[in-house]
Scaffold this active site. Structure first.
Site, PDB file in Angstrom:
ATOM      1  N   HIS A 171      45.349  43.630  34.606  1.00  0.00           N
ATOM      2  CA  HIS A 171      44.031  42.997  34.467  1.00  0.00           C
ATOM      3  C   HIS A 171      43.802  42.057  35.657  1.00  0.00           C
ATOM      4  O   HIS A 171      44.418  41.004  35.763  1.00  0.00           O
ATOM      5  CB  HIS A 171      43.988  42.215  33.158  1.00  0.00           C
ATOM      6  CG  HIS A 171      42.620  41.798  32.714  1.00  0.00           C
ATOM      7  ND1 HIS A 171      41.553  41.681  33.562  1.00  0.00           N
ATOM      8  CD2 HIS A 171      42.143  41.474  31.482  1.00  0.00           C
ATOM      9  CE1 HIS A 171      40.478  41.291  32.875  1.00  0.00           C
ATOM     10  NE2 HIS A 171      40.816  41.173  31.612  1.00  0.00           N
ATOM     11  N   HIS A 190      37.323  39.548  35.591  1.00  0.00           N
ATOM     12  CA  HIS A 190      36.671  38.620  34.668  1.00  0.00           C
ATOM     13  C   HIS A 190      37.224  37.198  34.657  1.00  0.00           C
ATOM     14  O   HIS A 190      37.250  36.532  33.626  1.00  0.00           O
ATOM     15  CB  HIS A 190      36.705  39.188  33.248  1.00  0.00           C
ATOM     16  CG  HIS A 190      35.812  40.382  33.091  1.00  0.00           C
ATOM     17  ND1 HIS A 190      36.004  41.336  32.112  1.00  0.00           N
ATOM     18  CD2 HIS A 190      34.734  40.796  33.803  1.00  0.00           C
ATOM     19  CE1 HIS A 190      35.073  42.272  32.232  1.00  0.00           C
ATOM     20  NE2 HIS A 190      34.290  41.965  33.250  1.00  0.00           N
ATOM     21  N   TYR A 216      40.230  35.895  35.028  1.00  0.00           N
ATOM     22  CA  TYR A 216      41.568  35.559  34.570  1.00  0.00           C
ATOM     23  C   TYR A 216      42.483  35.379  35.783  1.00  0.00           C
ATOM     24  O   TYR A 216      42.011  35.348  36.920  1.00  0.00           O
ATOM     25  CB  TYR A 216      42.043  36.586  33.539  1.00  0.00           C
ATOM     26  CG  TYR A 216      41.162  36.524  32.307  1.00  0.00           C
ATOM     27  CD1 TYR A 216      41.283  35.477  31.393  1.00  0.00           C
ATOM     28  CD2 TYR A 216      40.147  37.452  32.099  1.00  0.00           C
ATOM     29  CE1 TYR A 216      40.435  35.367  30.300  1.00  0.00           C
ATOM     30  CE2 TYR A 216      39.294  37.352  31.003  1.00  0.00           C
ATOM     31  CZ  TYR A 216      39.449  36.301  30.110  1.00  0.00           C
ATOM     32  OH  TYR A 216      38.600  36.183  29.044  1.00  0.00           O
TER      33      TYR A 216
END
Length: 401
Positions: free
Chosen positions: A194, A197, A199
């Site tokens: 990931h 967004h 993070y």
């Protein structure tokens, strides 16, 4: 109060304004098989990462999650991607999100993975660090350091994160490697890193957040270093065909904006293409998929921009999953028209949450259940999670099989 986790996508289809062709979803590329890594997918409808806070207070998946994931794997040959999962206890930064670190966490995820495989479907684990997206008060209560790429506070949050040291950055890279190995040991088909967004990895990519002056910040190349080092290390540990990467080029969620979007992401793509073996897939979020605009009413950004520049540069090196509020009709149009040059799949977030038999419904032109947003994040609760019904047609077909 820090912003809650959001990983679902926008309610607006990305290209409605320029759609001039009607495509029947059942007869579209949505139902053409595709090899993705080592997985022989039977269709291109993907269940994407959706944080839903159904883990216990020790960040262990609850038994009710086995049914949830298995139900959405009910059409054989489906790709199931888990909710974002922390790579270390230091990154378990909010209530009831999962980790894949302790023995109890790994055992609970193994039950889920086994249930997905029992349905004849495939399973990738999305793994992340949270960084400054953690709740500072939650971290303080646990006695853990609240940290990020730089000491830059997130809008609306009073606490200022500590800038990570070189040692901490190297520890994070190792945590991704260790977690990826645990996922494979538990039977997972692979991991999705990931880097979207706002993070942790995205906090390094963003020049609005990353103000470092060492080799981990400053230039486009330095800001991409953590992402690339994580990808390379995980590939070396478990094999490229078991690794995927998620990016959100256009989102400004949690303040992780980039002043040169094309320059930043084309550099990343160029570096990834230098790898000897292409990894399993790239997962990209459309401009319409910015969670800030979706869930919290912030002004949409970068509307009208497309992912084409990335797909052109990637040039079918491996398949690409696109996400951004697609409906069956717009998804079919996207694959058959907009993305026809490329090997693409489509992620359906909230529609898959509300329709455990989504693949069957789309294939047979059935009406979809409506999702109920107020129940999305009901911690440790079956409501709005395991109570969405299968269609009568699916149940009949199952009985007659």
């Amino acid at each position: 109060m820090a912003t809650p986790v959001v990983t679902s996508t926008s309610t607006q289809p990305p290209t409605t304004a320029i759609m001039n062709t009607t495509v029947n979803p059942a007869q579209s590329k949505l139902f053409k098989p595709l090899m993705v890594g080592n997985m022989a997918l039977k269709h291109r409808i993907v269940f994407p990462p959706l944080t839903r806070n159904r883990n216990d207070d020790d960040h262990v998946p609850l038994p009710l999650m086995v049914k949830y994931y298995a139900d959405r794997a009910s059409t054989p040959g489906t790709l199931i991607i888990s909710e974002a999962t922390s790579v270390s206890h230091l990154e378990e930064g909010q209530d009831n999100i999962p980790g894949f670190v302790s023995e109890s966490q790994a055992a609970a995820w193994k039950d889920i993975i086994d249930a997905v495989h029992a349905k004849g479907s495939f399973y990738f684990q999305q793994i992340w660090g949270m960084g400054r997206a953690s709740f500072p008060e939650f971290m303080a209560k646990k006695g853990l350091k609240y940290r990020s790429s730089s000491a830059v506070a997130m809008e609306g949050v009073d606490a200022i994160p500590k800038e990570m040291t070189e040692e901490e950055i190297l520890d994070v890279i190792q945590s991704f490697v260790d977690t990826a190995r645990r996922v494979i040991a538990a039977g997972g088909d692979g991991v999705e890193i990931h880097a979207a967004h706002g993070y942790l990895i995205d906090q390094f990519l963003s020049d609005a957040v990353n103000k470092r002056t060492d080799k981990w910040g400053g230039s486009i190349e330095n800001r991409a270093r953590l992402l690339l080092e994580v990808v390379k290390a995980v590939v070396n540990a478990i094999g490229a065909e078991r690794v995927a990467l998620r990016l959100s080029p256009f989102a400004d969620f949690q303040g992780a904006v980039k002043s040169d979007i094309e320059g930043q992401y084309l550099y990343i793509i160029d570096e990834l293409k230098k790898m000897d073996t292409p990894f399993a897939y790239l997962s990209l979020v459309e401009a319409t998929g910015d969670p800030g605009a979706l869930a919290f009413g912030s002004k949409p950004v970068n509307q009208g921009k497309t992912l084409d520049f990335i797909l052109d540069a990637w040039n079918n090196r491996s398949p690409v999953i696109v996400a951004g509020g697609y409906r069956p009709d717009t998804a079919a149009w996207a694959l058959d028209v907009h993305y026809r040059k490329w090997n693409t799949l489509v992620a359906f977030g909230r529609s898959f949450l509300a329709n455990p038999d989504l693949v069957f419904r789309i294939q047979h032109g059935l009406e979809l259940n409506k999702y109920n947003r107020p129940t999305f994040y009901l911690a440790k609760n079956e409501v709005g999670y395991n109570d969405y019904p299968y269609s009568k047609e699916y149940m009949a077909a199952k009985c007659n099989a």
